[in-house]
Design a protein around this motif. Structure first.
Motif, PDB file in Angstrom:
ATOM      1  N   ASP A   1       0.811  -1.219   0.000  1.00  0.00           N
ATOM      2  CA  ASP A   1       0.000   0.000   0.000  1.00  0.00           C
ATOM      3  C   ASP A   1       0.845   1.269   0.000  1.00  0.00           C
ATOM      4  O   ASP A   1       0.315   2.377  -0.142  1.00  0.00           O
ATOM      5  CB  ASP A   1      -0.952   0.005   1.191  1.00  0.00           C
ATOM      6  CG  ASP A   1      -0.223  -0.022   2.519  1.00  0.00           C
ATOM      7  OD1 ASP A   1       0.920  -0.529   2.565  1.00  0.00           O
ATOM      8  OD2 ASP A   1      -0.791   0.470   3.523  1.00  0.00           O
ATOM      9  N   LYS A   2       2.172   1.142   0.150  1.00  0.00           N
ATOM     10  CA  LYS A   2       3.069   2.299   0.161  1.00  0.00           C
ATOM     11  C   LYS A   2       3.856   2.415  -1.143  1.00  0.00           C
ATOM     12  O   LYS A   2       4.781   3.224  -1.228  1.00  0.00           O
ATOM     13  CB  LYS A   2       4.064   2.188   1.329  1.00  0.00           C
ATOM     14  CG  LYS A   2       3.424   2.096   2.704  1.00  0.00           C
ATOM     15  CD  LYS A   2       2.742   3.387   3.093  1.00  0.00           C
ATOM     16  CE  LYS A   2       2.211   3.308   4.515  1.00  0.00           C
ATOM     17  NZ  LYS A   2       1.497   4.559   4.907  1.00  0.00           N
ATOM     18  N   ARG A   3       3.475   1.655  -2.129  1.00  0.00           N
ATOM     19  CA  ARG A   3       4.259   1.573  -3.360  1.00  0.00           C
ATOM     20  C   ARG A   3       4.484   2.941  -4.012  1.00  0.00           C
ATOM     21  O   ARG A   3       5.565   3.212  -4.547  1.00  0.00           O
ATOM     22  CB  ARG A   3       3.559   0.631  -4.344  1.00  0.00           C
ATOM     23  CG  ARG A   3       4.335   0.392  -5.613  1.00  0.00           C
ATOM     24  CD  ARG A   3       3.775  -0.758  -6.394  1.00  0.00           C
ATOM     25  NE  ARG A   3       4.601  -1.085  -7.542  1.00  0.00           N
ATOM     26  CZ  ARG A   3       4.659  -2.287  -8.085  1.00  0.00           C
ATOM     27  NH1 ARG A   3       3.945  -3.279  -7.604  1.00  0.00           N
ATOM     28  NH2 ARG A   3       5.437  -2.503  -9.133  1.00  0.00           N
ATOM     29  N   ALA A   4       3.480   3.818  -3.977  1.00  0.00           N
ATOM     30  CA  ALA A   4       3.586   5.121  -4.651  1.00  0.00           C
ATOM     31  C   ALA A   4       4.051   6.238  -3.725  1.00  0.00           C
ATOM     32  O   ALA A   4       4.112   7.395  -4.137  1.00  0.00           O
ATOM     33  CB  ALA A   4       2.229   5.485  -5.271  1.00  0.00           C
ATOM     34  N   VAL A   5       4.430   5.888  -2.498  1.00  0.00           N
ATOM     35  CA  VAL A   5       4.842   6.896  -1.522  1.00  0.00           C
ATOM     36  C   VAL A   5       6.342   7.148  -1.629  1.00  0.00           C
ATOM     37  O   VAL A   5       7.139   6.217  -1.800  1.00  0.00           O
ATOM     38  CB  VAL A   5       4.484   6.414  -0.090  1.00  0.00           C
ATOM     39  CG1 VAL A   5       5.011   7.394   0.956  1.00  0.00           C
ATOM     40  CG2 VAL A   5       2.982   6.240   0.045  1.00  0.00           C
ATOM     41  N   LEU A   6       6.740   8.424  -1.526  1.00  0.00           N
ATOM     42  CA  LEU A   6       8.159   8.747  -1.549  1.00  0.00           C
ATOM     43  C   LEU A   6       8.856   8.116  -0.345  1.00  0.00           C
ATOM     44  O   LEU A   6       8.387   8.227   0.792  1.00  0.00           O
ATOM     45  CB  LEU A   6       8.367  10.259  -1.523  1.00  0.00           C
ATOM     46  CG  LEU A   6       8.218  11.014  -2.845  1.00  0.00           C
ATOM     47  CD1 LEU A   6       8.365  12.505  -2.600  1.00  0.00           C
ATOM     48  CD2 LEU A   6       9.246  10.540  -3.865  1.00  0.00           C
ATOM     49  N   ALA A   7       9.987   7.479  -0.593  1.00  0.00           N
ATOM     50  CA  ALA A   7      10.711   6.794   0.477  1.00  0.00           C
ATOM     51  C   ALA A   7      11.138   7.763   1.574  1.00  0.00           C
ATOM     52  O   ALA A   7      11.177   7.404   2.755  1.00  0.00           O
ATOM     53  CB  ALA A   7      11.928   6.076  -0.095  1.00  0.00           C
ATOM     54  N   GLY A   8      11.443   9.009   1.192  1.00  0.00           N
ATOM     55  CA  GLY A   8      11.893   9.992   2.168  1.00  0.00           C
ATOM     56  C   GLY A   8      10.842  10.361   3.193  1.00  0.00           C
ATOM     57  O   GLY A   8      11.169  10.898   4.253  1.00  0.00           O
ATOM     58  N   SER A   9       9.575  10.085   2.909  1.00  0.00           N
ATOM     59  CA  SER A   9       8.494  10.444   3.830  1.00  0.00           C
ATOM     60  C   SER A   9       8.131   9.307   4.782  1.00  0.00           C
ATOM     61  O   SER A   9       7.264   9.471   5.633  1.00  0.00           O
ATOM     62  CB  SER A   9       7.249  10.852   3.027  1.00  0.00           C
ATOM     63  OG  SER A   9       6.692   9.725   2.352  1.00  0.00           O
ATOM     64  N   LEU A  10       8.808   8.179   4.662  1.00  0.00           N
ATOM     65  CA  LEU A  10       8.486   7.026   5.496  1.00  0.00           C
ATOM     66  C   LEU A  10       9.106   7.135   6.886  1.00  0.00           C
ATOM     67  O   LEU A  10      10.064   7.871   7.102  1.00  0.00           O
ATOM     68  CB  LEU A  10       9.006   5.745   4.837  1.00  0.00           C
ATOM     69  CG  LEU A  10       8.445   5.388   3.465  1.00  0.00           C
ATOM     70  CD1 LEU A  10       9.158   4.151   2.923  1.00  0.00           C
ATOM     71  CD2 LEU A  10       6.938   5.149   3.519  1.00  0.00           C
ATOM     72  N   SER A  11       8.558   6.364   7.816  1.00  0.00           N
ATOM     73  CA  SER A  11       9.149   6.277   9.146  1.00  0.00           C
ATOM     74  C   SER A  11      10.422   5.449   9.074  1.00  0.00           C
ATOM     75  O   SER A  11      10.688   4.769   8.073  1.00  0.00           O
ATOM     76  CB  SER A  11       8.170   5.607  10.111  1.00  0.00           C
ATOM     77  OG  SER A  11       7.997   4.231   9.773  1.00  0.00           O
ATOM     78  N   GLY A  12      11.213   5.484  10.145  1.00  0.00           N
ATOM     79  CA  GLY A  12      12.458   4.711  10.168  1.00  0.00           C
ATOM     80  C   GLY A  12      12.213   3.229   9.971  1.00  0.00           C
ATOM     81  O   GLY A  12      12.944   2.553   9.233  1.00  0.00           O
ATOM     82  N   GLY A  13      11.180   2.706  10.623  1.00  0.00           N
ATOM     83  CA  GLY A  13      10.872   1.292  10.478  1.00  0.00           C
ATOM     84  C   GLY A  13      10.447   0.924   9.077  1.00  0.00           C
ATOM     85  O   GLY A  13      10.808  -0.135   8.551  1.00  0.00           O
ATOM     86  N   GLN A  14       9.662   1.818   8.443  1.00  0.00           N
ATOM     87  CA  GLN A  14       9.220   1.559   7.077  1.00  0.00           C
ATOM     88  C   GLN A  14      10.393   1.598   6.103  1.00  0.00           C
ATOM     89  O   GLN A  14      10.457   0.799   5.165  1.00  0.00           O
ATOM     90  CB  GLN A  14       8.156   2.575   6.677  1.00  0.00           C
ATOM     91  CG  GLN A  14       6.824   2.373   7.383  1.00  0.00           C
ATOM     92  CD  GLN A  14       5.846   3.504   7.138  1.00  0.00           C
ATOM     93  OE1 GLN A  14       6.242   4.661   6.933  1.00  0.00           O
ATOM     94  NE2 GLN A  14       4.567   3.203   7.160  1.00  0.00           N
ATOM     95  N   LYS A  15      11.350   2.499   6.342  1.00  0.00           N
ATOM     96  CA  LYS A  15      12.540   2.542   5.490  1.00  0.00           C
ATOM     97  C   LYS A  15      13.338   1.252   5.612  1.00  0.00           C
ATOM     98  O   LYS A  15      13.861   0.733   4.619  1.00  0.00           O
ATOM     99  CB  LYS A  15      13.411   3.747   5.853  1.00  0.00           C
ATOM    100  CG  LYS A  15      12.806   5.088   5.456  1.00  0.00           C
ATOM    101  CD  LYS A  15      13.672   6.242   5.917  1.00  0.00           C
ATOM    102  CE  LYS A  15      13.047   7.581   5.541  1.00  0.00           C
ATOM    103  NZ  LYS A  15      13.849   8.727   6.031  1.00  0.00           N
TER     104      LYS A  15
END
Length: 253
Positions: A138-152
Motif C-alpha cells: 500500500d506504500k508503493r507510490a509513496v516517496l521513500a523519504g516520507s516514510l518512518s524509520g521502520g518503514q525505510k
C-alpha cells in the motif's frame, strides 16, 4: 580469552554455514576475528550478539564473501563464501539503508530488481512479491523519504528479498529504531523464517538476543558461547541472555 569451536546444531539439523578456524586481521595489525569455528543451522534466526567492536560485522562480511580472510574457511550452502553461484541465494543488508529517498517505494525496489536482472513481467512480479512480504504494497507510490524509520528498514528488507534468496544476512537491522518499530521488524523476521528463510542477524542489544532461535555470543573477536537463549541461561544459571553473557565473560577473563 581462548576461542573455542562451536556448533548450533546436533547433526539432525542441516548446516547452512560452516566456518572453520577463521581468523581476520585488519590493516595487518588489528585482530578482528581469532580462530572462529561455527556450524550455523538452516531455517532458523541466528543472532550474532556482542558489544560494538566485538567482530560481528567482520564475521558477517566473511559469510557474504566481502572480507579478505587471514586464514580459515567459510562455506555457505556448500560453496565457498562469495562464490558467483551464491549471488541469488544469499542476500546481505548492511547497516546503511539501501534506498533513494527521492524515489517512491516501488521505484526503489524496481531499480534494484533491474540490477538483479529481473525485468519485464518477471521484474514486476518480483517487486510485487517483495513489497507484499514486508507489508508495504500500500506504500508503493509513496516517496521513500516520507516514510518512518521502520518503514525505510522494511524497504531495505524488500530489496534484500529480491530473487527469493535462501539466506538473509542482516547487519544491525534494528539499530536506532524505537521499541514499537523494532517489534514490527522482529514480527516480520519471524514470518520470513516461517516461510523457510534462514536469517543471520547481528546486534549489540542484548534484549534482542531473547528473540532469536539460536545465538552466537561474540567478544573481542572470539566466540564465547553458542546455543538457544534457554540453553545459555540454563548453562550459566541465569535468567537473561545479558546475565549469561556477563557471566561467561567473567569466567573467561
Amino acid at each position: 580469552m581462548r576461542c573455542t569451536p562451536a556448533s548450533l546444531y546436533d547433526g539432525c539439523m542441516t548446516s547452512v554455514i560452516s566456518i572453520k578456524q577463521l581468523s581476520v586481521r585488519l590493516g595487518g595489525q588489528y585482530q578482528a576475528l581469532s580462530d572462529v569455528s561455527l556450524e550455523l543451522p538452516t531455517g532458523r534466526i541466528t543472532g550474532l550478539i556482542g558489544p560494538s567492536g566485538a567482530g560481528k560485522t567482520t564475521l558477517i562480511r566473511s559469510i557474504v564473501g566481502r572480507q579478505k580472510l587471514t586464514s580459515g574457511q567459510v562455506t555457505v550452502l556448500g560453496q565457498s563464501a562469495g562464490a558467483a553461484s551464491l549471488r541469488s541465494a544469499v542476500s546481505y543488508m548492511t547497516q546503511e539503508r539501501s534506498i533513494y529517498e527521492d524515489l517512491t517505494v516501488g521505484e526503489n525496489v524496481h531499480y534494484f530488481a533491474t540490477m538483479h536482472g529481473l525485468t519485464g513481467r518477471t521484474g514486476k512480479r518480483a517487486v510485487a512479491e517483495a513489497l507484499a512480504s514486508v507489508h508495504l504494497s500500500d506504500k508503493r507510490a509513496v516517496l521513500a523519504g516520507s516514510l518512518s524509520g521502520g518503514q525505510k528498514q522494511r524497504v531495505s528488507l524488500a530489496i534484500a528479498l529480491l530473487g527469493q534468496p535462501k539466506l538473509l544476512v542482516l547487519d544491525e537491522p534494528t539499530v536506532g529504531l524505537d521499541p514499537l518499530l523494532r517489534e514490527e521488524l522482529w514480527a516480520l523476521f519471524r514470518e520470513l523464517r516461517d516461510q523457510g528463510k534462514t536469517i543471520i542477524i547481528s546486534s549489540h542489544v542484548m534484549d534482542e538476543a531473547e528473540r532469536c532461535d539460536e545465538l552466537v555470543l561474540i567478544r573481542d573477536g572470539c566466540v564465547i558461547a553458542t546455543g538457544t537463549p534457554a540453553e545459555l541461561c540454563k548453562r550459566t544459571g541465569t535468567k537473561t541472555v545479558e546475565q549469561s553473557f556477563l557471566k561467561l565473560v567473567e569466567a573467561g577473563a
